[in-house]
Enzyme design. Structure first.
Site, PDB file in Angstrom:
ATOM      1  N   GLY A  12      82.330   3.246 -89.165  1.00 59.09           N
ATOM      2  CA  GLY A  12      81.289   2.715 -88.279  1.00 59.09           C
ATOM      3  C   GLY A  12      81.660   2.849 -86.820  1.00 59.09           C
ATOM      4  O   GLY A  12      81.552   1.887 -86.057  1.00 59.09           O
ATOM      5  N   ALA A  13      82.072   4.070 -86.426  1.00 50.77           N
ATOM      6  CA  ALA A  13      82.707   4.200 -85.103  1.00 50.77           C
ATOM      7  C   ALA A  13      81.895   5.017 -84.095  1.00 50.77           C
ATOM      8  O   ALA A  13      82.437   5.437 -83.085  1.00 50.77           O
ATOM      9  CB  ALA A  13      84.103   4.796 -85.260  1.00 50.77           C
ATOM     10  N   ARG A  15      79.382   3.776 -82.418  1.00 54.46           N
ATOM     11  CA  ARG A  15      78.914   2.857 -81.358  1.00 54.46           C
ATOM     12  C   ARG A  15      79.587   1.501 -81.538  1.00 54.46           C
ATOM     13  O   ARG A  15      80.378   1.304 -82.467  1.00 54.46           O
ATOM     14  CB  ARG A  15      77.385   2.724 -81.388  1.00 54.46           C
ATOM     15  N   ASN A  90      85.737  -1.204 -90.146  1.00 55.27           N
ATOM     16  CA  ASN A  90      84.919  -1.840 -89.106  1.00 55.27           C
ATOM     17  C   ASN A  90      83.425  -1.860 -89.435  1.00 55.27           C
ATOM     18  O   ASN A  90      82.724  -2.782 -89.018  1.00 55.27           O
ATOM     19  CB  ASN A  90      85.150  -1.098 -87.784  1.00 55.27           C
ATOM     20  N   SER A 142      84.806 -11.835 -89.374  1.00 55.72           N
ATOM     21  CA  SER A 142      83.992 -12.522 -88.363  1.00 55.72           C
ATOM     22  C   SER A 142      84.321 -14.008 -88.413  1.00 55.72           C
ATOM     23  O   SER A 142      84.686 -14.525 -89.486  1.00 55.72           O
ATOM     24  CB  SER A 142      82.501 -12.333 -88.664  1.00 55.72           C
ATOM     25  N   TYR A 155      76.045 -12.621 -94.898  1.00 56.85           N
ATOM     26  CA  TYR A 155      77.048 -12.086 -93.962  1.00 56.85           C
ATOM     27  C   TYR A 155      78.334 -12.922 -94.013  1.00 56.85           C
ATOM     28  O   TYR A 155      79.436 -12.376 -94.083  1.00 56.85           O
ATOM     29  CB  TYR A 155      76.429 -12.101 -92.560  1.00 56.85           C
ATOM     30  N   ALA A 157      79.426 -14.786 -96.440  1.00 61.48           N
ATOM     31  CA  ALA A 157      80.106 -14.566 -97.731  1.00 61.48           C
ATOM     32  C   ALA A 157      80.864 -13.250 -97.701  1.00 61.48           C
ATOM     33  O   ALA A 157      82.015 -13.166 -98.158  1.00 61.48           O
ATOM     34  CB  ALA A 157      79.088 -14.573 -98.867  1.00 61.48           C
ATOM     35  N   LYS A 159      82.088 -11.697 -95.108  1.00 60.91           N
ATOM     36  CA  LYS A 159      83.225 -11.739 -94.167  1.00 60.91           C
ATOM     37  C   LYS A 159      84.330 -12.670 -94.670  1.00 60.91           C
ATOM     38  O   LYS A 159      85.505 -12.440 -94.392  1.00 60.91           O
ATOM     39  CB  LYS A 159      82.739 -12.148 -92.774  1.00 60.91           C
TER      40      LYS A 159
HETATM   41  P1  NAP Z   1      77.065  -2.265 -84.675  1.00 57.29           P
HETATM   42  O1  NAP Z   1      77.014  -2.053 -83.205  1.00 57.29           O
HETATM   43  O2  NAP Z   1      75.827  -2.622 -85.420  1.00 57.29           O
HETATM   44  O3  NAP Z   1      77.744  -0.969 -85.340  1.00 57.29           O
HETATM   45  C1  NAP Z   1      77.983  -0.938 -86.729  1.00 57.29           C
HETATM   46  C2  NAP Z   1      78.458   0.441 -87.088  1.00 57.29           C
HETATM   47  O4  NAP Z   1      78.636   0.523 -88.515  1.00 57.29           O
HETATM   48  C3  NAP Z   1      77.450   1.511 -86.716  1.00 57.29           C
HETATM   49  O5  NAP Z   1      78.153   2.628 -86.234  1.00 57.29           O
HETATM   50  C4  NAP Z   1      76.767   1.804 -88.056  1.00 57.29           C
HETATM   51  O6  NAP Z   1      76.220   3.105 -88.190  1.00 57.29           O
HETATM   52  C5  NAP Z   1      77.948   1.669 -88.990  1.00 57.29           C
HETATM   53  N1  NAP Z   1      77.509   1.491 -90.383  1.00 57.29           N
HETATM   54  C6  NAP Z   1      76.593   0.628 -90.858  1.00 57.29           C
HETATM   55  N2  NAP Z   1      76.468   0.767 -92.189  1.00 57.29           N
HETATM   56  C7  NAP Z   1      77.335   1.748 -92.565  1.00 57.29           C
HETATM   57  C8  NAP Z   1      77.658   2.357 -93.802  1.00 57.29           C
HETATM   58  N3  NAP Z   1      77.065   1.970 -94.948  1.00 57.29           N
HETATM   59  N4  NAP Z   1      78.577   3.349 -93.823  1.00 57.29           N
HETATM   60  C9  NAP Z   1      79.190   3.758 -92.683  1.00 57.29           C
HETATM   61  N5  NAP Z   1      78.928   3.215 -91.463  1.00 57.29           N
HETATM   62  C10 NAP Z   1      77.997   2.222 -91.408  1.00 57.29           C
HETATM   63  O7  NAP Z   1      78.114  -3.421 -85.034  1.00 57.29           O
HETATM   64  P2  NAP Z   1      79.308  -4.040 -84.162  1.00 57.29           P
HETATM   65  O8  NAP Z   1      78.780  -5.207 -83.428  1.00 57.29           O
HETATM   66  O9  NAP Z   1      80.026  -2.955 -83.444  1.00 57.29           O
HETATM   67  O10 NAP Z   1      80.216  -4.649 -85.332  1.00 57.29           O
HETATM   68  C11 NAP Z   1      81.328  -3.939 -85.866  1.00 57.29           C
HETATM   69  C12 NAP Z   1      82.008  -4.855 -86.880  1.00 57.29           C
HETATM   70  O11 NAP Z   1      82.376  -6.093 -86.245  1.00 57.29           O
HETATM   71  C13 NAP Z   1      81.112  -5.245 -88.048  1.00 57.29           C
HETATM   72  O12 NAP Z   1      81.859  -5.319 -89.234  1.00 57.29           O
HETATM   73  C14 NAP Z   1      80.620  -6.627 -87.653  1.00 57.29           C
HETATM   74  O13 NAP Z   1      80.259  -7.391 -88.766  1.00 57.29           O
HETATM   75  C15 NAP Z   1      81.842  -7.189 -86.957  1.00 57.29           C
HETATM   76  N6  NAP Z   1      81.562  -8.275 -86.017  1.00 57.29           N
HETATM   77  C16 NAP Z   1      80.801  -8.080 -84.913  1.00 57.29           C
HETATM   78  C17 NAP Z   1      80.580  -9.143 -84.049  1.00 57.29           C
HETATM   79  C18 NAP Z   1      79.769  -9.005 -82.790  1.00 57.29           C
HETATM   80  O14 NAP Z   1      79.581 -10.000 -82.097  1.00 57.29           O
HETATM   81  N7  NAP Z   1      79.310  -7.825 -82.449  1.00 57.29           N
HETATM   82  C19 NAP Z   1      81.115 -10.406 -84.333  1.00 57.29           C
HETATM   83  C20 NAP Z   1      81.875 -10.569 -85.471  1.00 57.29           C
HETATM   84  C21 NAP Z   1      82.107  -9.488 -86.303  1.00 57.29           C
HETATM   85  P3  NAP Z   1      74.751   3.495 -87.557  1.00 57.29           P
HETATM   86  O15 NAP Z   1      75.011   3.661 -86.106  1.00 57.29           O
HETATM   87  O16 NAP Z   1      74.419   4.783 -88.228  1.00 57.29           O
HETATM   88  O17 NAP Z   1      73.853   2.374 -87.899  1.00 57.29           O
END
Ligand code: NAP
Length: 246
Positions: A12-13, A15, A90, A142, A155, A157, A159
């Site tokens: 998931g890298a 963005r 990620n 998270s 979500y 559950a 995490k």
């Molecule tokens: P994000 O901006 O929504 O990016 C998620 C990334 O994961 C995107 O590149 C997405 O691809 C990819 N992805 C989604 N489903 C996938 C799959 N089935 N196979 C491969 N790649 C997949 O999320 P983020 O905010 O950067 O979060 C990254 C991680 O941190 C997540 O695990 C999230 O739960 C955790 N987190 C985030 C926060 C926060 O405040 N942002 C807080 C706590 C935890 P596409 O671009 O193609 O959709």
């Protein structure tokens, strides 16, 4: 702290946090395989940015919730770069709703990506990574996996499951000098939190002792620490990066 000579796989890298983590690890000297489910253009621009830092990089598209695709991703990454000694699980999604209104599909899809995806990637890389005798697996959990959050039963559950997975695997493979840790971010400015209304963001800010949302760099720096040999005596831990929120 440096990661010279290390090779990382980050899911998931293209963005968000995954992109920031990829750039940070590359800045510190690692070669990077980035994965994503769809976003080829954005992913290729991350690859170019990493290459401009003088590191090798490639993008492999795969849906990590599908075991066969995850295994193929790992096999192809190993074929291309030889070995992997940093894995950052990620990729994650949200499908928020109160349980009364949550569909089975929304529950399953979040568990399939956020928890089963961690299993799929880690299981596929396990044998090869054990051979390195010095590697770091970092799972992005998270704070809501620790504290819970209304509207996020699925979500939270997933995490919380990632934390249990992390602690158990750490005990299984510590003898081989492979470390497994989790990071529990709080509210971090990314596309995921951009979906929230201004009112909700303000109310979250008021509950954060450090008085601001986190940045992607706050998480990337913590990943860099856990990926590097500087943290060589740390395994089975969850590092909370939330400005003091929980
Ligand atoms: P994000 O901006 O929504 O990016 C998620 C990334 O994961 C995107 O590149 C997405 O691809 C990819 N992805 C989604 N489903 C996938 C799959 N089935 N196979 C491969 N790649 C997949 O999320 P983020 O905010 O950067 O979060 C990254 C991680 O941190 C997540 O695990 C999230 O739960 C955790 N987190 C985030 C926060 C926060 O405040 N942002 C807080 C706590 C935890 P596409 O671009 O193609 O959709």
């Amino acid at each position: 702290m440096n990661l010279i000579g290390k090779k990382a796989l980050i899911t998931g890298a293209s963005r968000g946090l995954g992109k920031a983590i990829a750039i940070k690890l590359a800045e510190l000297g690692a070669d990077i395989v980035i994965n994503d489910i769809g976003n080829e253009e954005e992913a290729e621009s991350v690859v170019k940015e990493i290459e401009s830092l003088g590191r090798n990089s490639l993008f492999i598209k795969a849906d990590i919730s599908d075991f066969e695709q995850a295994k193929e991703l790992v096999d192809n990454a190993l074929k291309e770069i030889g070995s992997i000694d940093i894995v950052v699980n990620n990729a994650g999604i949200t499908r928020d709703n109160l349980l009364l209104r949550m569909s089975e599909e929304d529950f399953d899809s979040v568990i399939d990506v956020n928890l089963k995806g961690v299993f799929n990637i880690t299981k596929s890389i396990l044998r090869p990574i054990l051979k390195t005798r010095n590697a770091s697996i970092i799972n992005i959990s998270s704070i809501v996996g620790i504290s819970g959050n209304a509207g996020q039963t699925n979500y939270s559950a997933s995490k919380a499951g990632v934390i249990g997975f992390t602690k158990s695997l750490a005990k299984e493979i510590a003898k081989k000098n492979i470390r497994v840790n989790a990071i529990a971010p709080g509210f971090i400015e990314t596309d995921m939190t951009e979906k929230l209304s201004d009112d909700i963001i303000e109310s979250y800010k008021s509950s954060i002792p450090l008085g601001r949302l986190g940045t992607a760099d706050d998480i990337a720096n913590t990943v860099a620490f856990l990926a590097s040999d500087i943290s060589s005596y740390i395994t089975g831990q969850v590092i909370v990066v939330d400005g003091g929120m929980i």
